[in-house]
Design a protein around this motif. Structure first.
Motif, PDB file in Angstrom:
ATOM      1  N   PRO A  83       0.833  -1.205   0.000  1.00  0.00           N
ATOM      2  CA  PRO A  83       0.000   0.000   0.000  1.00  0.00           C
ATOM      3  C   PRO A  83       0.869   1.258   0.000  1.00  0.00           C
ATOM      4  O   PRO A  83       1.943   1.293   0.584  1.00  0.00           O
ATOM      5  CB  PRO A  83      -0.794  -0.122   1.304  1.00  0.00           C
ATOM      6  CG  PRO A  83      -0.735  -1.564   1.683  1.00  0.00           C
ATOM      7  CD  PRO A  83       0.585  -2.054   1.178  1.00  0.00           C
ATOM      8  N   VAL A  84       0.384   2.287  -0.679  1.00  0.00           N
ATOM      9  CA  VAL A  84       1.041   3.588  -0.719  1.00  0.00           C
ATOM     10  C   VAL A  84      -0.037   4.641  -0.497  1.00  0.00           C
ATOM     11  O   VAL A  84      -1.115   4.576  -1.096  1.00  0.00           O
ATOM     12  CB  VAL A  84       1.756   3.836  -2.069  1.00  0.00           C
ATOM     13  CG1 VAL A  84       2.289   5.262  -2.142  1.00  0.00           C
ATOM     14  CG2 VAL A  84       2.897   2.842  -2.260  1.00  0.00           C
ATOM     15  N   HIS A  85       0.259   5.615   0.371  1.00  0.00           N
ATOM     16  CA  HIS A  85      -0.721   6.649   0.691  1.00  0.00           C
ATOM     17  C   HIS A  85      -0.273   7.999   0.130  1.00  0.00           C
ATOM     18  O   HIS A  85       0.922   8.292   0.076  1.00  0.00           O
ATOM     19  CB  HIS A  85      -0.913   6.757   2.204  1.00  0.00           C
ATOM     20  CG  HIS A  85      -1.342   5.470   2.841  1.00  0.00           C
ATOM     21  ND1 HIS A  85      -0.430   4.508   3.245  1.00  0.00           N
ATOM     22  CD2 HIS A  85      -2.576   4.976   3.119  1.00  0.00           C
ATOM     23  CE1 HIS A  85      -1.092   3.488   3.761  1.00  0.00           C
ATOM     24  NE2 HIS A  85      -2.387   3.739   3.689  1.00  0.00           N
ATOM     25  N   ILE A  86      -1.238   8.803  -0.283  1.00  0.00           N
ATOM     26  CA  ILE A  86      -0.944  10.160  -0.755  1.00  0.00           C
ATOM     27  C   ILE A  86      -0.891  11.079   0.453  1.00  0.00           C
ATOM     28  O   ILE A  86      -1.855  11.188   1.214  1.00  0.00           O
ATOM     29  CB  ILE A  86      -1.993  10.629  -1.768  1.00  0.00           C
ATOM     30  CG1 ILE A  86      -1.894   9.769  -3.033  1.00  0.00           C
ATOM     31  CG2 ILE A  86      -1.779  12.102  -2.118  1.00  0.00           C
ATOM     32  CD1 ILE A  86      -2.884  10.140  -4.110  1.00  0.00           C
ATOM     33  N   LYS A  87       0.238  11.730   0.633  1.00  0.00           N
ATOM     34  CA  LYS A  87       0.444  12.613   1.783  1.00  0.00           C
ATOM     35  C   LYS A  87       0.007  14.047   1.507  1.00  0.00           C
ATOM     36  O   LYS A  87      -0.506  14.731   2.390  1.00  0.00           O
ATOM     37  CB  LYS A  87       1.924  12.608   2.184  1.00  0.00           C
ATOM     38  CG  LYS A  87       2.433  11.261   2.672  1.00  0.00           C
ATOM     39  CD  LYS A  87       3.954  11.194   2.676  1.00  0.00           C
ATOM     40  CE  LYS A  87       4.585  12.383   3.364  1.00  0.00           C
ATOM     41  NZ  LYS A  87       6.059  12.311   3.359  1.00  0.00           N
ATOM     42  N   ASN A  88       0.219  14.502   0.264  1.00  0.00           N
ATOM     43  CA  ASN A  88      -0.065  15.906  -0.027  1.00  0.00           C
ATOM     44  C   ASN A  88      -0.193  16.112  -1.534  1.00  0.00           C
ATOM     45  O   ASN A  88       0.441  15.401  -2.320  1.00  0.00           O
ATOM     46  CB  ASN A  88       1.050  16.793   0.532  1.00  0.00           C
ATOM     47  CG  ASN A  88       0.694  18.264   0.498  1.00  0.00           C
ATOM     48  OD1 ASN A  88      -0.461  18.629   0.720  1.00  0.00           O
ATOM     49  ND2 ASN A  88       1.653  19.118   0.209  1.00  0.00           N
ATOM     50  N   VAL A  89      -1.005  17.083  -1.912  1.00  0.00           N
ATOM     51  CA  VAL A  89      -1.159  17.476  -3.314  1.00  0.00           C
ATOM     52  C   VAL A  89      -1.112  19.002  -3.381  1.00  0.00           C
ATOM     53  O   VAL A  89      -1.767  19.686  -2.594  1.00  0.00           O
ATOM     54  CB  VAL A  89      -2.492  16.977  -3.914  1.00  0.00           C
ATOM     55  CG1 VAL A  89      -2.622  17.422  -5.378  1.00  0.00           C
ATOM     56  CG2 VAL A  89      -2.589  15.458  -3.826  1.00  0.00           C
ATOM     57  N   THR A  90      -0.314  19.530  -4.310  1.00  0.00           N
ATOM     58  CA  THR A  90      -0.264  20.983  -4.526  1.00  0.00           C
ATOM     59  C   THR A  90      -0.362  21.261  -6.024  1.00  0.00           C
ATOM     60  O   THR A  90       0.012  20.419  -6.857  1.00  0.00           O
ATOM     61  CB  THR A  90       1.028  21.608  -3.977  1.00  0.00           C
ATOM     62  OG1 THR A  90       2.158  20.943  -4.576  1.00  0.00           O
ATOM     63  CG2 THR A  90       1.109  21.454  -2.463  1.00  0.00           C
ATOM     64  N   ALA A  91      -0.861  22.443  -6.369  1.00  0.00           N
ATOM     65  CA  ALA A  91      -0.976  22.859  -7.766  1.00  0.00           C
ATOM     66  C   ALA A  91       0.008  23.978  -8.053  1.00  0.00           C
ATOM     67  O   ALA A  91       0.270  24.830  -7.194  1.00  0.00           O
ATOM     68  CB  ALA A  91      -2.400  23.315  -8.075  1.00  0.00           C
ATOM     69  N   THR A  92       0.553  23.988  -9.257  1.00  0.00           N
ATOM     70  CA  THR A  92       1.512  25.027  -9.631  1.00  0.00           C
ATOM     71  C   THR A  92       0.820  26.303 -10.115  1.00  0.00           C
ATOM     72  O   THR A  92       1.496  27.299 -10.373  1.00  0.00           O
ATOM     73  CB  THR A  92       2.451  24.519 -10.736  1.00  0.00           C
ATOM     74  OG1 THR A  92       1.661  24.176 -11.895  1.00  0.00           O
ATOM     75  CG2 THR A  92       3.242  23.308 -10.270  1.00  0.00           C
ATOM     76  N   ARG A  93      -0.491  26.277 -10.265  1.00  0.00           N
ATOM     77  CA  ARG A  93      -1.253  27.455 -10.678  1.00  0.00           C
ATOM     78  C   ARG A  93      -2.386  27.675  -9.683  1.00  0.00           C
ATOM     79  O   ARG A  93      -2.961  26.721  -9.138  1.00  0.00           O
ATOM     80  CB  ARG A  93      -1.832  27.271 -12.094  1.00  0.00           C
ATOM     81  CG  ARG A  93      -0.765  27.124 -13.178  1.00  0.00           C
ATOM     82  CD  ARG A  93      -0.088  28.461 -13.457  1.00  0.00           C
ATOM     83  NE  ARG A  93       0.893  28.349 -14.517  1.00  0.00           N
ATOM     84  CZ  ARG A  93       2.183  28.097 -14.338  1.00  0.00           C
ATOM     85  NH1 ARG A  93       2.657  27.925 -13.112  1.00  0.00           N
ATOM     86  NH2 ARG A  93       3.009  28.013 -15.357  1.00  0.00           N
ATOM     87  N   ASP A  94      -2.729  28.958  -9.454  1.00  0.00           N
ATOM     88  CA  ASP A  94      -3.769  29.262  -8.464  1.00  0.00           C
ATOM     89  C   ASP A  94      -5.144  29.481  -9.089  1.00  0.00           C
ATOM     90  O   ASP A  94      -6.091  29.847  -8.397  1.00  0.00           O
ATOM     91  CB  ASP A  94      -3.379  30.481  -7.628  1.00  0.00           C
ATOM     92  CG  ASP A  94      -3.140  31.719  -8.470  1.00  0.00           C
ATOM     93  OD1 ASP A  94      -3.423  31.669  -9.690  1.00  0.00           O
ATOM     94  OD2 ASP A  94      -2.686  32.740  -7.912  1.00  0.00           O
ATOM     95  N   ASN A  95      -5.258  29.253 -10.407  1.00  0.00           N
ATOM     96  CA  ASN A  95      -6.566  29.434 -11.042  1.00  0.00           C
ATOM     97  C   ASN A  95      -7.348  28.119 -11.145  1.00  0.00           C
ATOM     98  O   ASN A  95      -8.220  27.953 -11.986  1.00  0.00           O
ATOM     99  CB  ASN A  95      -6.416  30.052 -12.433  1.00  0.00           C
ATOM    100  CG  ASN A  95      -5.633  29.157 -13.388  1.00  0.00           C
ATOM    101  OD1 ASN A  95      -4.813  28.344 -12.959  1.00  0.00           O
ATOM    102  ND2 ASN A  95      -5.879  29.312 -14.678  1.00  0.00           N
ATOM    103  N   VAL A  96      -6.996  27.146 -10.289  1.00  0.00           N
ATOM    104  CA  VAL A  96      -7.726  25.885 -10.231  1.00  0.00           C
ATOM    105  C   VAL A  96      -8.011  25.545  -8.767  1.00  0.00           C
ATOM    106  O   VAL A  96      -7.306  25.990  -7.858  1.00  0.00           O
ATOM    107  CB  VAL A  96      -6.942  24.722 -10.877  1.00  0.00           C
ATOM    108  CG1 VAL A  96      -6.725  24.970 -12.363  1.00  0.00           C
ATOM    109  CG2 VAL A  96      -5.612  24.504 -10.176  1.00  0.00           C
ATOM    110  N   THR A  97      -9.057  24.761  -8.559  1.00  0.00           N
ATOM    111  CA  THR A  97      -9.334  24.179  -7.250  1.00  0.00           C
ATOM    112  C   THR A  97      -9.368  22.669  -7.409  1.00  0.00           C
ATOM    113  O   THR A  97      -9.668  22.151  -8.498  1.00  0.00           O
ATOM    114  CB  THR A  97     -10.672  24.676  -6.684  1.00  0.00           C
ATOM    115  OG1 THR A  97     -11.733  24.308  -7.582  1.00  0.00           O
ATOM    116  CG2 THR A  97     -10.661  26.191  -6.496  1.00  0.00           C
ATOM    117  N   PHE A  98      -9.079  21.959  -6.342  1.00  0.00           N
ATOM    118  CA  PHE A  98      -9.075  20.497  -6.446  1.00  0.00           C
ATOM    119  C   PHE A  98      -9.396  19.882  -5.090  1.00  0.00           C
ATOM    120  O   PHE A  98      -9.209  20.509  -4.034  1.00  0.00           O
ATOM    121  CB  PHE A  98      -7.720  19.975  -6.949  1.00  0.00           C
ATOM    122  CG  PHE A  98      -6.562  20.305  -6.055  1.00  0.00           C
ATOM    123  CD1 PHE A  98      -6.204  19.464  -5.007  1.00  0.00           C
ATOM    124  CD2 PHE A  98      -5.827  21.466  -6.249  1.00  0.00           C
ATOM    125  CE1 PHE A  98      -5.136  19.770  -4.172  1.00  0.00           C
ATOM    126  CE2 PHE A  98      -4.766  21.786  -5.421  1.00  0.00           C
ATOM    127  CZ  PHE A  98      -4.410  20.931  -4.382  1.00  0.00           C
TER     128      PHE A  98
END
Length: 224
Positions: free
Chosen positions: A152-167
């Motif tokens: 198993p592998v868990h996602i620790k963090n997600v970041t976007a390189t642009r601020d004109n999107v939400t996720f």
């Protein structure tokens, strides 16, 4: 004439056939492990011709692949060996690369050794790129992340390189399946960006993944 046939066959078989370098394995297969940053494989060959052959150059169709030979000149019938080195980097899955071997042989001055590299997929990100066209509705689209390795592998963090999107990050199956739902605030401006995905994989090169998102002009849409 019939009584001359055995003699003619003998004469024909005695004529040396031009063969150049003859590889014992072509294609050459390289199989790095999940943690490998570099993988090496030895290849062997012999001079199948009737004259000495000198290696004058080694090149490949990718900077990720290099090779060296045990020496430069091989006599007729002489065996030789070389080592192919592949830098895994961000490659995953099966890839085919070529080594071009230049020699002083006027009949076959360049020969190709094909290498097939099969790199295990630990974290599979699909699709690699989300795309919107200028002016289309800024609807949400999704990236699915599947843990294909045995652990198993868990996602620790997600970041976007642009601020004109939400996720948002959705945990579909802990340690196995995740989904990132991404939505642009608008589609009025051409944009090229990426999602940086950090995991707790025990293998260093799988701890960071990328998914891309683009807002493009109609003429730049991906052709399927």
């Amino acid at each position: 004439m019939r009584h001359l046939l055995p003699t003619l066959i003998t004469l024909f078989l005695s004529i040396p056939l031009h063969a150049g370098l003859v590889f014992d394995q072509n294609p050459l297969e390289l199989k790095p492990g999940p943690a490998d940053e570099v993988v090496e494989a030895k290849f062997t060959f012999h001079n199948g011709g009737d004259k000495p052959i000198t290696i004058t150059g080694l090149d490949s169709n990718c900077s990720c692949l290099e090779a060296n030979m045990d020496k430069a000149t091989y006599q007729p019938g002489e065996k030789g060996s070389g080592t192919a080195t592949f830098k895994v980097s961000t490659f995953v899955g099966k890839h085919e690369k070529s080594l071009r071997i230049s020699t002083n042989d006027p009949k076959e001055p360049e020969q190709t050794l094909t290498t097939i590299i099969d790199i295990p997929v630990i974290v599979d990100v699909q699709p690699k790129t989300l795309q919107w066209v200028l002016g289309e509705a800024p609807t949400a689209k999704s990236v699915d992340i599947t843990i294909a390795g045995p652990d198993p592998v868990h996602i620790k963090n997600v970041t976007a390189t642009r601020d004109n999107v939400t996720f948002t990050l959705e945990e579909v199956e802990p340690g196995r399946k995740y989904r990132i739902n991404l939505q642009p605030k608008d589609t009025e401006t051409v944009t090229i960006g990426a999602l940086r995905i950090e995991t707790d994989s025990q293998y260093k090169r799988h701890t960071r993944q990328l998914a891309f998102f683009n807002i493009v002009r109609p003429s730049q849409t991906s052709k399927k």
